[in-house]
Design an enzyme around this catalytic site. Structure first.
Site, PDB file in Angstrom:
ATOM      1  N   ARG A  76      14.581   3.422 -50.049  1.00 42.53           N
ATOM      2  CA  ARG A  76      13.882   4.063 -51.176  1.00 42.53           C
ATOM      3  C   ARG A  76      14.906   4.288 -52.273  1.00 42.53           C
ATOM      4  NH1 ARG A  76      11.383   9.528 -49.275  1.00 42.53           N
ATOM      5  NH2 ARG A  76       9.854   8.197 -48.262  1.00 42.53           N
ATOM      6  N   ARG A 145      15.583  15.403 -53.782  1.00 48.51           N
ATOM      7  CA  ARG A 145      15.089  14.013 -53.809  1.00 48.51           C
ATOM      8  C   ARG A 145      14.883  13.536 -55.246  1.00 48.51           C
ATOM      9  NH1 ARG A 145      12.300  12.821 -48.853  1.00 48.51           N
ATOM     10  NH2 ARG A 145      13.420  13.904 -47.199  1.00 48.51           N
ATOM     11  N   LYS A 208      14.268  18.842 -46.958  1.00 47.32           N
ATOM     12  CA  LYS A 208      14.095  18.123 -48.221  1.00 47.32           C
ATOM     13  C   LYS A 208      13.757  19.088 -49.360  1.00 47.32           C
ATOM     14  CE  LYS A 208      10.746  15.590 -46.446  1.00 47.32           C
ATOM     15  NZ  LYS A 208       9.558  14.742 -46.246  1.00 47.32           N
ATOM     16  N   LYS A 210      12.270  19.049 -53.510  1.00 54.69           N
ATOM     17  CA  LYS A 210      11.649  18.166 -54.505  1.00 54.69           C
ATOM     18  C   LYS A 210      11.393  18.887 -55.825  1.00 54.69           C
ATOM     19  CE  LYS A 210       9.341  15.416 -50.999  1.00 54.69           C
ATOM     20  NZ  LYS A 210       8.060  14.924 -50.468  1.00 54.69           N
ATOM     21  N   CYS A 430      -1.122   7.011 -48.562  1.00 54.49           N
ATOM     22  CA  CYS A 430       0.266   6.904 -48.101  1.00 54.49           C
ATOM     23  C   CYS A 430       0.456   5.594 -47.337  1.00 54.49           C
ATOM     24  CB  CYS A 430       0.607   8.084 -47.206  1.00 54.49           C
ATOM     25  SG  CYS A 430      -0.106   7.923 -45.569  1.00 54.49           S
ATOM     26  N   CYS A 436       5.256   3.492 -40.771  1.00 56.38           N
ATOM     27  CA  CYS A 436       5.592   4.920 -40.677  1.00 56.38           C
ATOM     28  C   CYS A 436       5.551   5.379 -39.219  1.00 56.38           C
ATOM     29  CB  CYS A 436       4.630   5.756 -41.513  1.00 56.38           C
ATOM     30  SG  CYS A 436       5.032   7.505 -41.349  1.00 56.38           S
ATOM     31  N   CYS A 475      -1.427  11.090 -41.533  1.00 56.87           N
ATOM     32  CA  CYS A 475      -1.058  12.241 -40.694  1.00 56.87           C
ATOM     33  C   CYS A 475      -0.999  13.472 -41.597  1.00 56.87           C
ATOM     34  CB  CYS A 475       0.286  11.981 -39.989  1.00 56.87           C
ATOM     35  SG  CYS A 475       1.737  12.400 -40.961  1.00 56.87           S
ATOM     36  N   CYS A 479       1.924  12.910 -47.500  1.00 57.59           N
ATOM     37  CA  CYS A 479       2.669  12.094 -48.461  1.00 57.59           C
ATOM     38  C   CYS A 479       1.810  11.605 -49.633  1.00 57.59           C
ATOM     39  CB  CYS A 479       3.307  10.906 -47.760  1.00 57.59           C
ATOM     40  SG  CYS A 479       4.446  11.397 -46.455  1.00 57.59           S
TER      41      CYS A 479
HETATM   42 FE1  SRM Z   1       6.556  11.456 -47.261  1.00 57.18          FE
HETATM   43  C1  SRM Z   1       7.972  11.735 -44.154  1.00 57.18           C
HETATM   44  C2  SRM Z   1       6.459   8.181 -46.990  1.00 57.18           C
HETATM   45  C3  SRM Z   1       5.844  11.361 -50.504  1.00 57.18           C
HETATM   46  C4  SRM Z   1       5.712  14.833 -47.175  1.00 57.18           C
HETATM   47  N1  SRM Z   1       7.184  10.198 -45.830  1.00 57.18           N
HETATM   48  C5  SRM Z   1       7.787  10.487 -44.641  1.00 57.18           C
HETATM   49  C6  SRM Z   1       8.298   9.206 -43.972  1.00 57.18           C
HETATM   50  C7  SRM Z   1       9.698   8.973 -44.428  1.00 57.18           C
HETATM   51  C8  SRM Z   1       8.187   9.173 -42.441  1.00 57.18           C
HETATM   52  C9  SRM Z   1       9.396   9.611 -41.675  1.00 57.18           C
HETATM   53  O1  SRM Z   1       9.839  10.766 -41.795  1.00 57.18           O
HETATM   54  O2  SRM Z   1       9.906   8.803 -40.897  1.00 57.18           O
HETATM   55  C10 SRM Z   1       7.316   8.177 -44.591  1.00 57.18           C
HETATM   56  C11 SRM Z   1       7.808   6.749 -44.653  1.00 57.18           C
HETATM   57  C12 SRM Z   1       6.658   5.785 -44.527  1.00 57.18           C
HETATM   58  C13 SRM Z   1       7.037   4.386 -44.796  1.00 57.18           C
HETATM   59  O3  SRM Z   1       6.954   3.570 -43.849  1.00 57.18           O
HETATM   60  O4  SRM Z   1       7.391   4.055 -45.914  1.00 57.18           O
HETATM   61  C14 SRM Z   1       6.965   8.855 -45.890  1.00 57.18           C
HETATM   62  N2  SRM Z   1       6.331  10.036 -48.522  1.00 57.18           N
HETATM   63  C15 SRM Z   1       6.230   8.715 -48.224  1.00 57.18           C
HETATM   64  C16 SRM Z   1       5.792   7.904 -49.417  1.00 57.18           C
HETATM   65  C17 SRM Z   1       6.408   6.519 -49.466  1.00 57.18           C
HETATM   66  C18 SRM Z   1       4.267   7.818 -49.428  1.00 57.18           C
HETATM   67  C19 SRM Z   1       3.667   6.795 -50.351  1.00 57.18           C
HETATM   68  O5  SRM Z   1       2.875   6.009 -49.815  1.00 57.18           O
HETATM   69  O6  SRM Z   1       3.954   6.781 -51.528  1.00 57.18           O
HETATM   70  C20 SRM Z   1       6.230   8.858 -50.551  1.00 57.18           C
HETATM   71  C21 SRM Z   1       7.650   8.623 -50.975  1.00 57.18           C
HETATM   72  C22 SRM Z   1       8.033   9.549 -52.069  1.00 57.18           C
HETATM   73  C23 SRM Z   1       9.387   9.280 -52.649  1.00 57.18           C
HETATM   74  O7  SRM Z   1       9.508   8.279 -53.340  1.00 57.18           O
HETATM   75  O8  SRM Z   1      10.289  10.080 -52.434  1.00 57.18           O
HETATM   76  C24 SRM Z   1       6.139  10.203 -49.836  1.00 57.18           C
HETATM   77  N3  SRM Z   1       5.978  12.881 -48.622  1.00 57.18           N
HETATM   78  C25 SRM Z   1       5.617  12.589 -49.895  1.00 57.18           C
HETATM   79  C26 SRM Z   1       4.927  13.690 -50.490  1.00 57.18           C
HETATM   80  C27 SRM Z   1       4.305  13.715 -51.880  1.00 57.18           C
HETATM   81  C28 SRM Z   1       5.210  14.241 -52.933  1.00 57.18           C
HETATM   82  O9  SRM Z   1       6.376  14.558 -52.666  1.00 57.18           O
HETATM   83  O10 SRM Z   1       4.743  14.371 -54.054  1.00 57.18           O
HETATM   84  C29 SRM Z   1       4.866  14.680 -49.517  1.00 57.18           C
HETATM   85  C30 SRM Z   1       4.127  16.035 -49.652  1.00 57.18           C
HETATM   86  C31 SRM Z   1       4.840  17.001 -50.504  1.00 57.18           C
HETATM   87  C32 SRM Z   1       5.856  17.742 -49.711  1.00 57.18           C
HETATM   88  O11 SRM Z   1       6.994  17.273 -49.607  1.00 57.18           O
HETATM   89  O12 SRM Z   1       5.518  18.780 -49.135  1.00 57.18           O
HETATM   90  C33 SRM Z   1       5.542  14.163 -48.359  1.00 57.18           C
HETATM   91  N4  SRM Z   1       6.855  13.039 -45.923  1.00 57.18           N
HETATM   92  C34 SRM Z   1       6.369  14.308 -46.061  1.00 57.18           C
HETATM   93  C35 SRM Z   1       6.643  15.058 -44.851  1.00 57.18           C
HETATM   94  C36 SRM Z   1       6.270  16.528 -44.594  1.00 57.18           C
HETATM   95  C37 SRM Z   1       7.326  17.437 -45.087  1.00 57.18           C
HETATM   96  C38 SRM Z   1       7.075  18.872 -44.696  1.00 57.18           C
HETATM   97  O13 SRM Z   1       7.442  19.754 -45.452  1.00 57.18           O
HETATM   98  O14 SRM Z   1       6.538  19.126 -43.606  1.00 57.18           O
HETATM   99  C39 SRM Z   1       7.283  14.153 -43.961  1.00 57.18           C
HETATM  100  C40 SRM Z   1       7.768  14.438 -42.544  1.00 57.18           C
HETATM  101  C41 SRM Z   1       9.048  15.175 -42.485  1.00 57.18           C
HETATM  102  O15 SRM Z   1       9.743  15.372 -43.477  1.00 57.18           O
HETATM  103  O16 SRM Z   1       9.368  15.589 -41.376  1.00 57.18           O
HETATM  104  C42 SRM Z   1       7.390  12.896 -44.661  1.00 57.18           C
HETATM  105 FE1  SF4 Z   2       3.607   8.608 -42.671  1.00 53.45          FE
HETATM  106 FE2  SF4 Z   2       2.173  10.795 -42.462  1.00 53.45          FE
HETATM  107 FE3  SF4 Z   2       3.592  10.348 -44.663  1.00 53.45          FE
HETATM  108 FE4  SF4 Z   2       1.466   8.914 -44.208  1.00 53.45          FE
HETATM  109  S1  SF4 Z   2       1.474  11.138 -44.524  1.00 53.45           S
HETATM  110  S2  SF4 Z   2       3.462   8.104 -44.822  1.00 53.45           S
HETATM  111  S3  SF4 Z   2       1.459   8.734 -42.017  1.00 53.45           S
HETATM  112  S4  SF4 Z   2       4.419  10.696 -42.664  1.00 53.45           S
END
Ligand code: SRM
Ligand code: SF4
Length: 554
Positions: A76, A145, A208, A210, A430, A436, A475, A479
């Site tokens: 990323r 981030r 993390k 943001k 997502c 993922c 899930c 995201c």
């Molecule tokens: Fe996310 C984890 C993809 C935006 C909350 N996110 C992941 C991971 C890296 C899975 C992992 O931990 O192994 C996913 C990778 C999937 C893949 O195969 O690419 C993933 N997140 C994404 C993306 C690519 C979704 C998309 O389809 O666009 C977004 C990448 C953003 C970026 O460029 O940095 C993405 N993730 C978000 C957002 C939205 C936002 O930030 O506006 C959230 C919700 C907001 C927040 O942070 O609360 C988000 N991602 C999470 C979480 C839950 C965090 C938490 O506080 O519990 C995880 C899991 C974790 O961190 O343990 C996670």
């Molecule tokens: Fe993966 Fe869950 Fe984030 Fe979708 S919402 S990319 S399934 S961690």
């Protein structure tokens, strides 16, 4: 070095003992016996913007054949403010083809990801990005981030200013370690040189972190879903400062009642000369007060609730020496991107393209990837990503309009915006399967198909032109930000989703869980009833989310 606390998690230990995020990454990369990295290095590599993954579609088959998982990596990029030049785009496409799956994914945080990179291709990938001055430092991990900022061209009068602020904040909060350059770019380690990192020390952040910057009336960055949400305040035509909000975050865990989505709370207004100092001290406050014993409860939102908003504000004031003034008034009107051509105050043109689920691919009659590559070759447009996973060809001079339009027409891209329903344009999914590791259900591979059926229901209920937001995640991590969508679908198991309803169109109110574990026919049946009622008994100009909130949830 700080001492280990009595109860230290694996993640905390890995950070503390990582020697500035170096770990044993160099050795792990050289190990040809496996496509995987050592366990601790898998944690550390995230701070370098990379995740180890495996092809989940092939897991069962490989397990049966007693084969190891099919490992690959996702990278990323760090692109604060989400804008790159044509040279960068061209390089990203080249890298995608040479080392990854060939598909660029625009993420919900204004950057791009490449998937399917095997271990031996990681270094060449990073080197290739470095050639055009792109990096992936701190795109993931327990650090700040990618800083996102309003992309909407209509806000362009202030775009340059907040774009610069996004870059400055990103730099302020970058880890100071040179490990990225040593591991990936073969920089020599300077022996015995002490690397001071006053912000992250050797503990980094508990989780993390943001940051988003919005220019009202556009909330295209979903500012309240961020740990720190800055709302630019314009007075007499200039940005004087920012309303600062803290503690937004959406991730939850099914069955863990202690976790919850939360929108950021206002701390107050600060002048623009103070905003960077304040953001920095919000990060140090989280560093020193965040939960380091349970990663499920370690985001800033839980720290803010533990300390209370008033307590948190006082601490940031003490650390920064800046006193918050009361919040200044502003209004958000939309989170949507405005598609098609727009002209800004400098006379530059911008063309926003709908990119379904952020995947830049060629389809029959719609060759987006080819068109963008050809446009990049002309060097006449910049590439700006939106938090709605769309793309803006930006900063185009009037004399180049014809050329850009011609290319878009040649590949069937021009006019896509008009042929797509408003609900589809307001959709986000997502990644989920097949990469993922946390996915329980499909995301980007399924939402477009479900929307075909939802569109039929909207037609049936005379609601085709309603700009309803619909977001799906595989899930509960959120995201695709489903918890502040008018319709949110959150995966619970393969083919099953919780249905959330009742957020507002502007993203200032969370939705609520309405029904659990629905399969497709049940989702459609619930939506059909809601659409039918909405059509018959909505108040004048009431949005779908507001209607659901008023009649079903309040
Ligand atoms: Fe996310 C984890 C993809 C935006 C909350 N996110 C992941 C991971 C890296 C899975 C992992 O931990 O192994 C996913 C990778 C999937 C893949 O195969 O690419 C993933 N997140 C994404 C993306 C690519 C979704 C998309 O389809 O666009 C977004 C990448 C953003 C970026 O460029 O940095 C993405 N993730 C978000 C957002 C939205 C936002 O930030 O506006 C959230 C919700 C907001 C927040 O942070 O609360 C988000 N991602 C999470 C979480 C839950 C965090 C938490 O506080 O519990 C995880 C899991 C974790 O961190 O343990 C996670
Ligand atoms: Fe993966 Fe869950 Fe984030 Fe979708 S919402 S990319 S399934 S961690």
């Amino acid at each position: 070095m700080s001492n280990a606390p009595a109860k230290e998690t694996i993640a905390e230990k890995a950070k503390r003992e990582s020697d500035g995020l170096r770990g044993t990454l160099k050795d792990s990369l050289l190990d040809e016996h496996t496509g995987s990295l050592r366990d601790t290095d898998q944690l550390l590599i995230k701070f370098h913007g990379i995740y180890q993954q495996d092809d989940r579609d092939r897991r069962a088959e490989r397990e049966e054949r007693k084969l190891d998982k099919e490992y690959s990596f996702m990278i990323r990029l760090r692109i604060p403010g989400g804008t790159i030049g044509p040279v960068h785009w061209e390089q990203a496409q080249k890298v995608a083809h040479k080392y990854a799956t060939g598909t660029i994914k625009i993420t919900t945080r204004q950057t791009i990801q490449l998937h399917g990179i095997i271990k031996s291709n990681l270094k060449p990938t990073i080197k290739a990005f470095n050639e055009v001055f792109l990096d992936s430092i701190a795109a993931c991990g327990d650090v700040n981030r990618n800083v996102v900022s309003t992309a909407n061209p209509a806000a362009s009068k202030h775009h340059t200013e907040i774009y610069q602020l996004a870059g400055d904040i990103s730099k302020d909060l970058l880890p100071k370690t040179r490990s990225y350059y040593e591991v990936w770019l073969d920089e020599e380690k300077i022996a015995d040189k002490k690397e001071e990192d006053p912000l992250y020390r050797d503990v980094y952040l508990p989780r993390k972190f943001k940051i988003a910057i919005a220019i009202p009336p556009y909330n295209d960055v979903d500012v309240y879903a961020n740990d720190v949400g800055l709302v630019a305040i314009e007075e007499n035509g200039i940005i004087t400062g920012y309303n600062v909000n803290v503690g937004g975050g959406l991730g939850t865990t099914h069955g863990n009642e202690k976790t919850y989505p939360r929108l950021a709370s206002p701390l107050g207004y600060v002048s623009k000369s103070d905003v960077r100092k304040v953001v920095y001290e919000i990060a140090t406050t989280q560093r020193d007060n965040g939960n380091r014993e349970d990663r499920k409860l370690s985001r800033l939102k839980y720290t803010v609730d533990k300390m209370t908003v008033d307590g948190f504000r006082k601490e940031v004031e003490k650390r920064s020496g800046v006193k918050f003034a009361p919040e200044k008034p502003f209004t958000f009107k939309t989170r949507s991107d405005s598609f098609g051509w727009a002209i800004d105050s400098k006379g530059l043109y911008h063309y926003t393209i709908f990119v379904e689920t952020g995947l830049v691919v060629d389809k029959p009659g719609f060759q987006l990837k080819t068109a963008l590559n050809e446009i990049a070759k002309t060097r006449r447009a910049m590439f700006r990503f939106t938090c709605n996973q769309n793309l803006i060809l930006s900063d185009i001079k009037g004399k180049d309009l014809g050329l850009i339009e011609e290319i878009l027409k040649k590949y069937g891209v021009y006019g896509i915006n008009d042929s797509v329903s408003r609900i589809r344009k307001n959709s986000i999914a997502c990644v989920a399967f097949n990469t993922c590791p946390l996915a329980l259900a499909e995301g980007q591979r399924y939402l477009p198909l479900l929307i075909d059926k939802v569109e039929a229901l909207l037609d049936k209920n005379n609601l085709r032109d309603e700009p309803i937001t619909i977001r799906m995640t595989g899930c509960p991590n959120g995201c695709g930000r489903p918890y502040n969508s008018e319709i949110g679908l959150v995966g619970t198991a393969y083919g099953k989703y919780n249905l959330h309803i009742g957020s507002d169109f502007e993203g200032t109110r969370l939705n609520q869980k309405f029904k659990e574990n629905l399969e497709e026919d049940e989702i459609l049946s619930e939506l059909d009833s809601l659409f039918s009622e909405f059509n018959k008994s909505r108040k004048e100009s009431e949005s779908f989310g507001d209607y659901c909130h008023r009649t079903r949830l309040s």
